[in-house]
Design a protein around this motif. Structure first.
Motif, PDB file in Angstrom:
ATOM      1  N   ASP A 400      15.023 -10.881  11.657  1.00 32.50           N
ATOM      2  CA  ASP A 400      14.477  -9.270  12.399  1.00 32.50           C
ATOM      3  C   ASP A 400      13.382  -8.862  11.502  1.00 32.50           C
ATOM      4  OD1 ASP A 400      16.183  -6.675  10.798  1.00 32.50           O
ATOM      5  OD2 ASP A 400      16.629  -8.401  10.634  1.00 32.50           O
ATOM      6  N   ILE A 401      13.464  -8.766  10.414  1.00 35.95           N
ATOM      7  CA  ILE A 401      12.358  -8.425   9.532  1.00 35.95           C
ATOM      8  C   ILE A 401      11.154  -9.793   9.829  1.00 35.95           C
ATOM      9  CG2 ILE A 401      11.383  -7.931   7.176  1.00 35.95           C
ATOM     10  CD1 ILE A 401      13.536  -6.546   7.299  1.00 35.95           C
ATOM     11  N   CYS A 402      11.375 -10.626   9.200  1.00 38.31           N
ATOM     12  CA  CYS A 402       9.973 -11.560   9.294  1.00 38.31           C
ATOM     13  C   CYS A 402       9.495 -12.206  10.905  1.00 38.31           C
ATOM     14  CB  CYS A 402      10.544 -13.237   9.163  1.00 38.31           C
ATOM     15  SG  CYS A 402      10.378 -12.906   7.064  1.00 38.31           S
ATOM     16  N   LEU A 403      10.869 -11.687  12.057  1.00 41.35           N
ATOM     17  CA  LEU A 403      10.436 -12.155  13.546  1.00 41.35           C
ATOM     18  C   LEU A 403       9.835 -11.233  13.972  1.00 41.35           C
ATOM     19  CD1 LEU A 403      13.548 -14.246  14.391  1.00 41.35           C
ATOM     20  CD2 LEU A 403      11.548 -14.730  14.401  1.00 41.35           C
ATOM     21  N   ASN A 404       9.498  -9.998  13.431  1.00 39.54           N
ATOM     22  CA  ASN A 404       9.274  -8.978  13.621  1.00 39.54           C
ATOM     23  C   ASN A 404       8.020  -7.543  12.956  1.00 39.54           C
ATOM     24  OD1 ASN A 404      10.387  -8.482  16.551  1.00 39.54           O
ATOM     25  ND2 ASN A 404      12.150  -8.401  14.890  1.00 39.54           N
ATOM     26  N   PRO A 405       7.207  -8.080  12.522  1.00 40.57           N
ATOM     27  CA  PRO A 405       5.713  -8.037  11.337  1.00 40.57           C
ATOM     28  C   PRO A 405       5.252  -6.630  12.359  1.00 40.57           C
ATOM     29  CG  PRO A 405       5.230  -9.898  12.420  1.00 40.57           C
ATOM     30  CD  PRO A 405       6.860 -10.414  13.085  1.00 40.57           C
ATOM     31  N   ASN A 406       4.885  -6.656  13.465  1.00 41.92           N
ATOM     32  CA  ASN A 406       4.068  -5.722  14.013  1.00 41.92           C
ATOM     33  C   ASN A 406       5.725  -4.468  13.980  1.00 41.92           C
ATOM     34  OD1 ASN A 406       6.119  -6.814  15.225  1.00 41.92           O
ATOM     35  ND2 ASN A 406       4.329  -7.055  16.730  1.00 41.92           N
ATOM     36  N   LEU A 407       6.342  -4.503  13.853  1.00 47.17           N
ATOM     37  CA  LEU A 407       7.231  -2.986  13.710  1.00 47.17           C
ATOM     38  C   LEU A 407       6.679  -1.872  12.743  1.00 47.17           C
ATOM     39  CD1 LEU A 407      11.018  -4.249  15.358  1.00 47.17           C
ATOM     40  CD2 LEU A 407       9.247  -3.129  16.353  1.00 47.17           C
ATOM     41  N   LEU A 408       5.841  -2.393  11.874  1.00 43.96           N
ATOM     42  CA  LEU A 408       5.992  -2.205  10.152  1.00 43.96           C
ATOM     43  C   LEU A 408       4.870  -0.472  11.241  1.00 43.96           C
ATOM     44  CD1 LEU A 408       4.801  -4.927   8.386  1.00 43.96           C
ATOM     45  CD2 LEU A 408       7.154  -3.657   8.187  1.00 43.96           C
ATOM     46  N   PHE A 409       5.399  -0.005  10.695  1.00 48.51           N
ATOM     47  CA  PHE A 409       4.143   1.559  10.701  1.00 48.51           C
ATOM     48  C   PHE A 409       3.970   1.786   8.857  1.00 48.51           C
ATOM     49  CE2 PHE A 409       6.113   5.441   8.937  1.00 48.51           C
ATOM     50  CZ  PHE A 409       7.705   4.943   8.401  1.00 48.51           C
ATOM     51  N   ASP A 410       2.133   2.405   9.127  1.00 49.85           N
ATOM     52  CA  ASP A 410       1.689   2.909   7.854  1.00 49.85           C
ATOM     53  C   ASP A 410       3.080   3.764   6.888  1.00 49.85           C
ATOM     54  OD1 ASP A 410       0.324   3.883   5.586  1.00 49.85           O
ATOM     55  OD2 ASP A 410      -1.645   4.206   7.116  1.00 49.85           O
ATOM     56  N   ALA A 411       3.346   3.846   6.206  1.00 52.74           N
ATOM     57  CA  ALA A 411       3.820   4.866   5.890  1.00 52.74           C
ATOM     58  C   ALA A 411       3.301   5.140   4.222  1.00 52.74           C
ATOM     59  CB  ALA A 411       5.343   4.165   5.382  1.00 52.74           C
ATOM     60  N   ALA A 412       2.682   5.250   3.763  1.00 51.49           N
ATOM     61  CA  ALA A 412       1.782   5.134   2.938  1.00 51.49           C
ATOM     62  C   ALA A 412       2.187   7.200   2.951  1.00 51.49           C
ATOM     63  CB  ALA A 412       0.639   5.276   3.089  1.00 51.49           C
ATOM     64  N   GLU A 413       1.450   8.003   3.775  1.00 49.61           N
ATOM     65  CA  GLU A 413       1.795   8.696   3.357  1.00 49.61           C
ATOM     66  C   GLU A 413       3.046   9.955   3.607  1.00 49.61           C
ATOM     67  OE1 GLU A 413      -0.770  11.272   6.572  1.00 49.61           O
ATOM     68  OE2 GLU A 413       0.308  13.071   5.428  1.00 49.61           O
ATOM     69  N   ILE A 414       3.667   9.820   4.423  1.00 49.23           N
ATOM     70  CA  ILE A 414       5.168  10.589   4.383  1.00 49.23           C
ATOM     71  C   ILE A 414       6.106   9.935   3.156  1.00 49.23           C
ATOM     72  CG2 ILE A 414       6.218   8.088   6.007  1.00 49.23           C
ATOM     73  CD1 ILE A 414       7.405  11.711   6.107  1.00 49.23           C
ATOM     74  N   SER A 415       6.109   8.532   2.108  1.00 49.83           N
ATOM     75  CA  SER A 415       6.335   8.329   1.597  1.00 49.83           C
ATOM     76  C   SER A 415       5.971   9.211   0.418  1.00 49.83           C
ATOM     77  CB  SER A 415       5.994   6.402   1.021  1.00 49.83           C
ATOM     78  OG  SER A 415       6.503   5.711   2.287  1.00 49.83           O
ATOM     79  N   GLN A 416       4.713   9.184   0.071  1.00 51.32           N
ATOM     80  CA  GLN A 416       4.226  10.353  -1.181  1.00 51.32           C
ATOM     81  C   GLN A 416       4.706  11.487  -0.826  1.00 51.32           C
ATOM     82  OE1 GLN A 416      -0.086  10.356  -0.821  1.00 51.32           O
ATOM     83  NE2 GLN A 416      -0.631   8.174  -1.332  1.00 51.32           N
ATOM     84  N   LYS A 417       4.780  12.090   0.502  1.00 52.56           N
ATOM     85  CA  LYS A 417       5.435  13.557   0.587  1.00 52.56           C
ATOM     86  C   LYS A 417       6.906  13.414  -0.140  1.00 52.56           C
ATOM     87  CE  LYS A 417       2.593  14.664   3.909  1.00 52.56           C
ATOM     88  NZ  LYS A 417       2.533  14.607   5.725  1.00 52.56           N
ATOM     89  N   ILE A 418       7.540  12.213   0.398  1.00 50.52           N
ATOM     90  CA  ILE A 418       8.917  12.077  -0.120  1.00 50.52           C
ATOM     91  C   ILE A 418       9.626  11.929  -1.642  1.00 50.52           C
ATOM     92  CG2 ILE A 418      11.180  10.763   0.570  1.00 50.52           C
ATOM     93  CD1 ILE A 418      10.169  10.315   2.888  1.00 50.52           C
ATOM     94  N   ILE A 419       8.463  11.026  -1.948  1.00 48.26           N
ATOM     95  CA  ILE A 419       8.779  10.887  -3.837  1.00 48.26           C
ATOM     96  C   ILE A 419       8.192  12.293  -4.310  1.00 48.26           C
ATOM     97  CG2 ILE A 419       7.505   9.016  -5.802  1.00 48.26           C
ATOM     98  CD1 ILE A 419       7.740   7.149  -3.279  1.00 48.26           C
ATOM     99  N   SER A 420       7.395  12.568  -4.047  1.00 48.68           N
ATOM    100  CA  SER A 420       6.750  14.108  -4.887  1.00 48.68           C
ATOM    101  C   SER A 420       8.156  15.134  -4.430  1.00 48.68           C
ATOM    102  CB  SER A 420       5.616  14.910  -3.761  1.00 48.68           C
ATOM    103  OG  SER A 420       4.112  13.538  -3.585  1.00 48.68           O
ATOM    104  N   CYS A 421       8.531  15.302  -3.260  1.00 46.73           N
ATOM    105  CA  CYS A 421       9.921  16.524  -3.370  1.00 46.73           C
ATOM    106  C   CYS A 421      10.908  16.308  -3.796  1.00 46.73           C
ATOM    107  CB  CYS A 421      10.287  16.757  -1.914  1.00 46.73           C
ATOM    108  SG  CYS A 421      11.333  17.604  -1.037  1.00 46.73           S
ATOM    109  N   VAL A 422      11.348  14.992  -4.598  1.00 47.73           N
ATOM    110  CA  VAL A 422      12.402  14.430  -5.330  1.00 47.73           C
ATOM    111  C   VAL A 422      11.672  14.048  -6.259  1.00 47.73           C
ATOM    112  CG1 VAL A 422      13.609  12.370  -6.352  1.00 47.73           C
ATOM    113  CG2 VAL A 422      12.632  12.041  -3.988  1.00 47.73           C
ATOM    114  N   ILE A 423      10.610  14.661  -6.884  1.00 45.74           N
ATOM    115  CA  ILE A 423      10.691  14.845  -8.113  1.00 45.74           C
ATOM    116  C   ILE A 423      10.482  16.178  -8.578  1.00 45.74           C
ATOM    117  CG2 ILE A 423       7.858  14.644 -10.095  1.00 45.74           C
ATOM    118  CD1 ILE A 423       7.454  12.123  -8.799  1.00 45.74           C
TER     119      ILE A 423
END
Ligand code: ADP
Ligand code: ZN
Length: 725
Positions: A400-423
């Motif tokens: 499913d991952i390889c067959l649906n590459p366009n199911l990705l979204f730009d997650a840079a910002e939310i990921s930074q927020k989550i990681i910052s929060c963990v720290i």
């Protein structure tokens, strides 16, 4: 050997490693073979058995399967028998006499036979040429299926030191592998270890929402095909089987709580294609060898990756495309955790938790599922190139991952927020807590910790809690974060995560898949094209013939054979013989009746005979165009584009020179665009080879070789033939 392969089994080509193993066995040497389920292990000893002028003894722990295996050999015209506890003493006596008289090529036995002195004495009267040990991992205590009876097998080397042994299994870690070789006292044995990739299995993970509707959709898509649905509990299997029956599907439950009679009956109906769907707990599968299971659904995800891979391995043993769908939900994580929490043994409990985390990681992963699973088993998987144009395509084309590459979204910002929060919260909390802080929830705990004063408090407004949790898990899979095991897993940042924050890298993550849309096309795209109606007719007919002969339908002809019939419309015995799976015995026994069905269909539908002729003549060409091209051809093609020599290509793939030449021939006849000019032998040598072929005909190589007085190697002759043709 190729001739024997076609004559008795009806196949044109060996599967990977089969030829190498067989050559080794024929030299009379011991070996160990590790191949995945469906890899084609049986052939590794069945084919040599035909060459030896004596008996091949096969030890197998699965009594239920022995009869099937022997029946299958018999339908191919090979004289085989079995001896186990299901037979009466008189029957055993009869078979033993037949064996002593040299009338049996292959004898299957259960391991406990060797505990009997009578049996040992019997063996001494027999001309045994090869001993095959199936499910060889059963001999090791380190394996998952230790059987004390297997310890008896040491007897072979001590009593018959000269008889070669071939040990085979589908599951063995390095430790178990060594143990097998040691326990069986194998002599200078060689190990053949094949890839565990099953390229025909499509691996899909989907969210368990509207699960039953999704299941109905899948079964609709695989209408008339066999499916196994794995559930968590016995009660679930019965409930789902019943609901499916209400929807008009022939579904039966299977679990250890049913009495053995019902279990046996349900299993038999499944094998005979009378009931197409089995809803089972993991107890189902060990004793069956049905090659045409097209769909495996994990309605509840399994406890371990090992179990998962074994269960999906039951799909598509015949090599045809098959689909494996896992339903994933957080709720089911808790079901598993609940059971783990009840465990008494602390060590076992910790192990189970670790295993569970691993399968969760698999479900959450954002890399190719295939790559992930194979990596888990210690195998490095490299992506095939599909069309030869983009050689380094990063897709397995069947997950499913390889067959649906366009199911990705730009997650840079939310990921930074989550990681910052963990720290910021000190790497001491679980996923839910992190999400609550990010969403600005003023819970008592957050206020007590004064986390409502942090800059990350309430910083997220465009994702809900489920989504944040999902992304956090992806970050764990990506190893930006890590999670402790135990009942209250704590999330903390990794070095990779800190680097990510600093460098502000781009990051794409998969959205949560809600449904299976977009995956429909993939499976059908990979299927061979055939006349669907004729296939249905043939399948119905196969069932009748099977019932008459009292064997399962797949033993008459495999789905592959029927699909080929429904594609090439063989009109006479000659063309029928070319169908995959048609050996001499089946040609003799079944060609007439199947040809009648086909010819009838041709008449009814007014199919032009010219067309049929073309279809049969073009079989090989068409076959390559339509079947998913096997990995090995693609690898050969790639190496040709890198201008490697044939010997180098052969070495790299572990094949023989001649096999690579055969690959090239196929690639060319398939219309693939490959440049082989650089491989061309010098013109004058080519001329000599050509003359030789003209003199001796091009059926056989030996006369040509002799005509050339040994001045040209077989390999050069093979290559030369390719060019002048
Ligand atoms: P394993 O024991 O490794 O699980 P089997 O020996 O049962 O696998 O083979 C799996 C299926 O593949 C069987 O249906 C078998 O007939 C088929 N098979 C084996 N070798 C070949 C081959 N060279 N070409 C086509 N089909 C094959
Ligand atoms: Zn993939």
């Amino acid at each position: 050997m190729k001739q024997l392969l076609k004559k008795y089994f009806g196949y044109d080509e060996f599967r990977p490693l089969q030829e190498e193993v067989i050559e080794h066995v024929l030299l009379g040497k011991d070996c160990f073979v590790l191949m995945p389920t469906g890899g084609g292990k049986s052939l590794c000893y069945q084919l040599p058995a035909l060459k030896f002028d004596g008996l091949t003894l096969v030890v197998s722990p699965l009594i239920a399967l022995m009869k099937d295996q022997v029946d299958a050999l018999k339908t191919n015209g090979i004289s085989a028998e079995y001896i186990n506890s299901s037979l009466l003493p008189a029957e055993i006596q009869q078979i033993q006499e037949k064996v002593i008289a040299g009338k049996v090529k292959i004898l299957y036995i259960a391991p406990e036979r060797l505990a009997s002195l009578d049996f040992k004495n019997f063996l001494k009267k027999v001309n045994v040429k090869l001993i095959a040990i199936d499910e060889a991992h059963c001999i090791s205590q380190w394996g998952h299926d230790f059987r004390p009876e297997y310890r008896n097998l040491k007897f072979f080397k001590s009593e018959f030191p000269k008889i070669p042994i071939i040990a085979l299994t589908a599951t063995a870690t390095a430790k178990v592998r060594e143990d097998i070789v040691r326990q069986l006292l194998l002599d200078n044995s060689r190990s053949f270890i094949s890839s565990f990739n099953r390229e025909n299995l499509e691996m899909i993970v989907t969210r368990k929402r509207k699960a039953f509707d999704k299941l109905l959709g899948l079964l609709q898509k695989h209408k008339n095909e066999s499916a196994i649905i794995y559930c968590f509990s016995r009660k679930d299997t019965e409930k789902i089987a019943m609901y499916l029956q209400l929807e008009g599907f022939k579904a039966l439950p299977y679990h250890a709580g049913l009495n053995s009679e019902t279990r046996k009956k349900n299993q038999e109906l499944f094998i005979k294609d009378e009931a197409l769907i089995i809803v089972a707990t993991i107890a189902f599968g060990m004793g069956i060898d049905k090659p045409n299971v097209r769909l495996v659904v994990h309605y509840t995800f399994p406890k371990t990756i090992e179990g998962y891979y074994q269960e999906i391995g039951r799909a598509g043993r015949d090599g045809l495309p098959s689909e494996c769908v896992l339903f994933y939900s957080y709720g089911d994580i808790r079901k598993h955790e609940f059971f783990i929490d009840q465990m008494k043994d602390a060590v076992e409990q910790e192990k189970s938790r670790e295993k569970l985390n691993q399968i969760i990681k698999y479900c959450e992963t954002i890399i190719c599922r295939r790559k992930y699973v194979l990596g888990y088993f210690g195998e490095e998987y490299s992506f095939p190139s599909s069309d030869g144009k983009e050689l380094d395509k990063k897709s397995c084309e069947a997950c499913d991952i390889c067959l649906n590459p366009n199911l990705l979204f730009d997650a840079a910002e939310i990921s930074q927020k989550i990681i910052s929060c963990v720290i910021r919260t000190g790497n001491r909390f679980g996923r839910n807590y992190i999400a609550d802080v990010l969403l600005g929830k003023s819970s008592q705990q957050i206020i007590d910790n004064q986390h409502n004063n942090l800059s990350v408090f309430g910083i997220v407004s465009d994702f809900n809690k489920d989504e944040i949790n999902h992304i956090t898990k992806s970050l764990i899979a990506y190893e930006f974060l890590q999670v402790s095991s135990g009942k209250y897993p704590i999330v903390s940042v990794t070095e990779k995560g800190i680097l990510f924050l600093k460098q502000k890298e781009a990051l794409k993550l998969p959205k949560m898949h809600e449904d299976l849309e977009g995956q429909e096309k993939s499976v059908s795209r990979r299927k061979i094209q055939y006349d669907f109606d004729l296939f249905e007719k043939l399948r119905e007919f196969r069932k009748q013939i099977a019932n008459k002969n009292n064997v399962p339908p797949f033993m008459i002809f495999s789905d592959v054979s029927l699909q080929e019939m429904a594609r090439y419309f063989p009109a006479d015995k000659n063309s029928f013989a070319k169908i995959e799976g048609v050996g001499i015995r089946k040609l003799e026994n079944f060609s007439e009746v199947f040809l009648a069905v086909i010819n009838n269909y041709i008449k009814e539908n007014n199919i032009q005979s010219v067309e049929i002729l073309n279809r049969v003549q073009n079989r090989n060409v068409k076959k390559n165009n339509s079947f998913a091209v096997p990995d090995r051809y693609i690898r050969t093609k790639k190496m040709i584009s890198q201008k490697l020599s044939i010997s180098e290509i052969a070495d790299k793939q572990g094949f023989k020179y001649g096999t690579i030449v055969a690959h090239i021939k196929k690639l060319i006849s398939n219309g693939e665009d490959i440049d082989i000019d650089y491989l061309k032998p010098p013109q004058e040598r080519l001329e000599k080879i050509k003359t030789a072929f003209e003199k001796c005909g091009d059926e056989k190589l030996k006369p040509v070789f002799e005509y050339l007085k040994g001045e040209y190697s077989y390999d050069e002759i093979r290559l030369g033939k390719l060019f002048y043709k």
